[in-house]
Design an enzyme around this catalytic site. Structure first.
Site, PDB file in Angstrom:
ATOM      1  N   THR A  39       3.335  -0.460   0.849  1.00  0.00           N
ATOM      2  CA  THR A  39       1.900  -0.507   1.127  1.00  0.00           C
ATOM      3  C   THR A  39       1.079  -0.277  -0.144  1.00  0.00           C
ATOM      4  O   THR A  39       1.549   0.387  -1.080  1.00  0.00           O
ATOM      5  CB  THR A  39       1.540   0.593   2.163  1.00  0.00           C
ATOM      6  N   ASP A  40      -0.150  -0.781  -0.136  1.00  0.00           N
ATOM      7  CA  ASP A  40      -1.056  -0.521  -1.268  1.00  0.00           C
ATOM      8  C   ASP A  40      -1.512   0.944  -1.298  1.00  0.00           C
ATOM      9  O   ASP A  40      -2.055   1.410  -2.312  1.00  0.00           O
ATOM     10  CB  ASP A  40      -2.279  -1.457  -1.222  1.00  0.00           C
ATOM     11  N   GLU A  41      -1.255   1.675  -0.208  1.00  0.00           N
ATOM     12  CA  GLU A  41      -1.719   3.073  -0.160  1.00  0.00           C
ATOM     13  C   GLU A  41      -1.005   3.971  -1.159  1.00  0.00           C
ATOM     14  O   GLU A  41      -1.451   5.086  -1.422  1.00  0.00           O
ATOM     15  CB  GLU A  41      -1.550   3.650   1.246  1.00  0.00           C
ATOM     16  N   LYS A  48       5.841   6.842   1.539  1.00  0.00           N
ATOM     17  CA  LYS A  48       6.061   5.439   1.132  1.00  0.00           C
ATOM     18  C   LYS A  48       6.225   5.372  -0.388  1.00  0.00           C
ATOM     19  O   LYS A  48       7.064   4.629  -0.899  1.00  0.00           O
ATOM     20  CB  LYS A  48       4.898   4.555   1.594  1.00  0.00           C
ATOM     21  N   TYR A 103       1.751  10.138   4.889  1.00  0.00           N
ATOM     22  CA  TYR A 103       2.320   8.791   5.059  1.00  0.00           C
ATOM     23  C   TYR A 103       2.484   8.104   3.717  1.00  0.00           C
ATOM     24  O   TYR A 103       3.574   7.638   3.354  1.00  0.00           O
ATOM     25  CB  TYR A 103       1.427   7.950   5.994  1.00  0.00           C
TER      26      TYR A 103
HETATM   27  P1  NAD Z   1       4.948  -0.124  13.118  1.00  0.00           P
HETATM   28  O1  NAD Z   1       4.692   1.320  13.259  1.00  0.00           O
HETATM   29  O2  NAD Z   1       4.227  -1.091  13.993  1.00  0.00           O
HETATM   30  O3  NAD Z   1       6.519  -0.414  13.340  1.00  0.00           O
HETATM   31  C1  NAD Z   1       7.515   0.402  12.802  1.00  0.00           C
HETATM   32  C2  NAD Z   1       8.839   0.069  13.487  1.00  0.00           C
HETATM   33  O4  NAD Z   1       9.863   0.871  12.873  1.00  0.00           O
HETATM   34  C3  NAD Z   1       8.851   0.390  14.981  1.00  0.00           C
HETATM   35  O5  NAD Z   1       9.438  -0.680  15.704  1.00  0.00           O
HETATM   36  C4  NAD Z   1       9.723   1.645  15.085  1.00  0.00           C
HETATM   37  O6  NAD Z   1      10.416   1.751  16.309  1.00  0.00           O
HETATM   38  C5  NAD Z   1      10.660   1.450  13.909  1.00  0.00           C
HETATM   39  N1  NAD Z   1      11.213   2.715  13.404  1.00  0.00           N
HETATM   40  C6  NAD Z   1      10.535   3.865  13.107  1.00  0.00           C
HETATM   41  N2  NAD Z   1      11.387   4.817  12.692  1.00  0.00           N
HETATM   42  C7  NAD Z   1      12.625   4.258  12.697  1.00  0.00           C
HETATM   43  C8  NAD Z   1      13.909   4.730  12.353  1.00  0.00           C
HETATM   44  N3  NAD Z   1      14.103   6.000  11.916  1.00  0.00           N
HETATM   45  N4  NAD Z   1      14.975   3.898  12.468  1.00  0.00           N
HETATM   46  C9  NAD Z   1      14.797   2.624  12.907  1.00  0.00           C
HETATM   47  N5  NAD Z   1      13.600   2.120  13.263  1.00  0.00           N
HETATM   48  C10 NAD Z   1      12.527   2.924  13.154  1.00  0.00           C
HETATM   49  O7  NAD Z   1       4.717  -0.449  11.574  1.00  0.00           O
HETATM   50  P2  NAD Z   1       4.130  -1.760  10.884  1.00  0.00           P
HETATM   51  O8  NAD Z   1       2.656  -1.685  10.851  1.00  0.00           O
HETATM   52  O9  NAD Z   1       4.797  -2.963  11.475  1.00  0.00           O
HETATM   53  O10 NAD Z   1       4.651  -1.532   9.385  1.00  0.00           O
HETATM   54  C11 NAD Z   1       5.905  -2.078   8.978  1.00  0.00           C
HETATM   55  C12 NAD Z   1       6.113  -1.757   7.510  1.00  0.00           C
HETATM   56  O11 NAD Z   1       5.078  -2.343   6.739  1.00  0.00           O
HETATM   57  C13 NAD Z   1       6.079  -0.262   7.184  1.00  0.00           C
HETATM   58  O12 NAD Z   1       7.069   0.002   6.207  1.00  0.00           O
HETATM   59  C14 NAD Z   1       4.688  -0.029   6.605  1.00  0.00           C
HETATM   60  O13 NAD Z   1       4.684   1.026   5.704  1.00  0.00           O
HETATM   61  C15 NAD Z   1       4.453  -1.358   5.915  1.00  0.00           C
HETATM   62  N6  NAD Z   1       3.042  -1.773   5.762  1.00  0.00           N
HETATM   63  C16 NAD Z   1       2.219  -1.806   6.841  1.00  0.00           C
HETATM   64  C17 NAD Z   1       0.907  -2.267   6.701  1.00  0.00           C
HETATM   65  C18 NAD Z   1      -0.038  -2.345   7.880  1.00  0.00           C
HETATM   66  O14 NAD Z   1      -1.208  -2.667   7.687  1.00  0.00           O
HETATM   67  N7  NAD Z   1       0.405  -2.116   9.105  1.00  0.00           N
HETATM   68  C19 NAD Z   1       0.445  -2.642   5.433  1.00  0.00           C
HETATM   69  C20 NAD Z   1       1.319  -2.582   4.342  1.00  0.00           C
HETATM   70  C21 NAD Z   1       2.622  -2.155   4.526  1.00  0.00           C
HETATM   71  O1  TDX Z   2     -10.452   4.539  15.392  1.00  0.00           O
HETATM   72  C1  TDX Z   2     -10.438   4.364  14.165  1.00  0.00           C
HETATM   73  N1  TDX Z   2     -11.624   4.346  13.482  1.00  0.00           N
HETATM   74  C2  TDX Z   2     -11.686   4.143  12.140  1.00  0.00           C
HETATM   75  O2  TDX Z   2     -12.789   4.133  11.566  1.00  0.00           O
HETATM   76  C3  TDX Z   2      -9.213   4.177  13.428  1.00  0.00           C
HETATM   77  C4  TDX Z   2      -7.890   4.191  14.143  1.00  0.00           C
HETATM   78  C5  TDX Z   2      -9.300   3.960  12.075  1.00  0.00           C
HETATM   79  N2  TDX Z   2     -10.502   3.947  11.441  1.00  0.00           N
HETATM   80  C6  TDX Z   2     -10.564   3.656  10.000  1.00  0.00           C
HETATM   81  C7  TDX Z   2      -9.618   4.404   9.103  1.00  0.00           C
HETATM   82  C8  TDX Z   2      -9.358   3.394   7.993  1.00  0.00           C
HETATM   83  O3  TDX Z   2     -10.405   3.461   7.032  1.00  0.00           O
HETATM   84  O4  TDX Z   2     -10.204   2.270   9.878  1.00  0.00           O
HETATM   85  C9  TDX Z   2      -9.433   2.051   8.693  1.00  0.00           C
HETATM   86  C10 TDX Z   2      -8.078   1.493   9.072  1.00  0.00           C
HETATM   87  O5  TDX Z   2      -7.367   2.517   9.738  1.00  0.00           O
HETATM   88  P1  TDX Z   2      -5.829   2.357  10.186  1.00  0.00           P
HETATM   89  O6  TDX Z   2      -5.672   1.182  11.079  1.00  0.00           O
HETATM   90  O7  TDX Z   2      -5.349   3.682  10.648  1.00  0.00           O
HETATM   91  O8  TDX Z   2      -5.145   1.916   8.794  1.00  0.00           O
HETATM   92  P2  TDX Z   2      -4.985   2.636   7.370  1.00  0.00           P
HETATM   93  O9  TDX Z   2      -5.056   4.111   7.480  1.00  0.00           O
HETATM   94  O10 TDX Z   2      -5.915   1.939   6.416  1.00  0.00           O
HETATM   95  O11 TDX Z   2      -3.452   2.238   7.040  1.00  0.00           O
HETATM   96  C11 TDX Z   2      -2.969   0.903   7.388  1.00  0.00           C
HETATM   97  O12 TDX Z   2      -2.892   0.093   6.253  1.00  0.00           O
HETATM   98  C12 TDX Z   2      -1.924   0.405   5.293  1.00  0.00           C
HETATM   99  C13 TDX Z   2      -1.608   0.983   8.073  1.00  0.00           C
HETATM  100  O13 TDX Z   2      -1.702   1.824   9.210  1.00  0.00           O
HETATM  101  C14 TDX Z   2      -0.561   1.471   7.110  1.00  0.00           C
HETATM  102  O14 TDX Z   2       0.724   1.434   7.738  1.00  0.00           O
HETATM  103  C15 TDX Z   2      -0.549   0.556   5.923  1.00  0.00           C
HETATM  104  O15 TDX Z   2       0.349   1.037   4.954  1.00  0.00           O
END
Ligand code: NAD
Ligand code: TDX
Length: 332
Positions: A121-123, A152, A148
């Site tokens: 992630t960019d975080e 990462k 988190y």
């Molecule tokens: P998500 O929470 O929707 O899915 C995570 C999955 O991993 C789930 O199916 C869960 O059951 C599984 N999991 C959790 N712990 C586990 C374990 N110990 N063993 C096996 N499986 C396990 O997450 P997502 O949003 O799909 O993110 C996927 C990846 O992408 C993550 O590594 C996250 O850091 C990265 N990422 C997410 C975003 C975003 O915006 N969502 C952005 C950049 C990077």
């Molecule tokens: O109810 C809400 N109101 C609100 O203002 C929620 C749930 C979030 N927010 C804000 C917080 C953040 O500024 O919206 C933005 C996005 O929030 P999230 O969906 O929780 O994402 P963020 O914390 O930015 O992280 C996401 O992007 C990077 C993913 O959850 C991570 O897994 C990924 O690495």
């Protein structure tokens, strides 16, 4: 044709990745997923049985991971605890899954000499000021803010060390905020869409000024596939689609697209340590690997996402009450 081991394939991005691979390649997929609260088997319905296998298990289970890695050609690691708000309430599963789980996978790919792609992630770079003209790039210093993002970042460092010290054939991608179908209702965009469907006002943290750089999940996944095909081993690629928006603008767009007044939202207490702004410079991915996003209009992408949540209430409804109860307990 090769065999991909996809960890976290029942989660949001992993499930969309599995569908993308099955539709656009002749590869076979083995999913390893623990099915935590964030995993959903329904996201993998209709995957062809002759090219897809589901294994419920933990990436921290060294023996299971070793067996599955031995069968695969390539490991694509999506599994993680992924929600910042949860990491503030209980960091332990984040350390276990994100750090120790990555360690288990790295030891197995090292032993069996398998190609490994690490989804991050960019975080890990912390945040930018709202008025900073800069964006994150591959050489930006790591400075994670939340439990988190710290876990990462730790996992990225393990991958870099295993690549350099042990010659593991690894690549890393750091992507910005994803949106699209099959995203858990705890996350910002699906939470607000499903709230509006339920007649509940969207909730903005703080004053809604925080900026995220949105990318459609299919664009993230096409970039991951491109890196698997052509990425240089040992390299990191940032993935982003040049779509910065503050949270208030996103909520106003959703409300307007769903025929509600644009100001029908509530401000709720801010997230502690809330990162101000993320922004990605994806020049390396674009120039070296020729990748381009397909979704360049955020409003059109959000409209399609709204349609998906309207059409797939049976997918998200079972999680909605529990997710809102967790938020209500925090006054959010
Ligand atoms: P998500 O929470 O929707 O899915 C995570 C999955 O991993 C789930 O199916 C869960 O059951 C599984 N999991 C959790 N712990 C586990 C374990 N110990 N063993 C096996 N499986 C396990 O997450 P997502 O949003 O799909 O993110 C996927 C990846 O992408 C993550 O590594 C996250 O850091 C990265 N990422 C997410 C975003 C975003 O915006 N969502 C952005 C950049 C990077
Ligand atoms: O109810 C809400 N109101 C609100 O203002 C929620 C749930 C979030 N927010 C804000 C917080 C953040 O500024 O919206 C933005 C996005 O929030 P999230 O969906 O929780 O994402 P963020 O914390 O930015 O992280 C996401 O992007 C990077 C993913 O959850 C991570 O897994 C990924 O690495």
């Amino acid at each position: 044709m090769s065999i991909l081991l996809v960890t976290g394939g029942a989660g949001f991005i992993g499930a969309n990745f599995v569908h993308h691979v099955l539709a656009s390649t002749d590869d076979t997929v083995i999913v390893l997923d623990k099915l935590t609260y964030a995993g959903n088997r329904a996201s993998l319905a209709d995957c062809p049985a002759n090219r897809y296998e589901f294994v419920q298990g933990d990436i921290c289970d060294r023996e299971l991971v070793d067996q599955l890695v031995a069968r695969a050609d390539t490991v694509v690691h999506f599994a993680a605890e992924s929600h910042n708000d949860n990491s503030l309430l209980d960091p332990e599963p984040f350390v276990t899954t994100n750090v120790l789980g990555t360690f288990a996978l790295l030891e197995a790919v090292r032993k069996h000499d398998k190609r490994y792609h690490h989804v991050s992630t960019d975080e890990v770079y912390g945040d930018l000021a709202l008025d900073d003209p800069g964006r994150f790039c591959e050489t930006t210093t790591y400075a994670p803010s939340s439990p988190y993002s710290a876990t990462k970042a730790a996992s990225d460092h393990l991958v870099r060390a295993w690549a350099r010290s042990f010659g593991v054939r690894a690549t890393i991608s750091n992507c910005s905020n994803n949106y699209g179908p099959r995203q858990h209702v705890e996350k910002f965009i699906p939470r607000q869409i499903t709230n509006i469907i339920d007649g509940v006002r969207p909730k903005l943290y703080g004053r809604g000024h925080n900026v995220r750089d949105w990318i459609h999940v299919d664009d993230h996944n096409s970039a991951v596939l491109r890196i698997l095909q052509a990425g240089r081993l040992g390299e990191t690629y940032l993935i982003g689609a040049d779509s910065e928006q503050d949270n208030r603008s996103v909520v106003e767009m959703l409300l307007t697209l769903m025929d509600q007044p644009a100001d029908a939202y509530d401000l709720v207490p801010d997230r502690p340590g809330h990162d101000l702004r993320y922004a990605i410079d994806a020049t390396k991915l674009r120039t070296e690997l020729g990748w381009r996003p397909s979704y360049v209009d955020l409003e059109a992408g959000l409209a399609a996402t709204i349609d998906w949540y309207r059409a797939n209430e049976a997918w998200w409804r079972p999680q909605k009450a529990a997710a809102e109860a967790r938020y209500a307990a925090q006054g959010k």
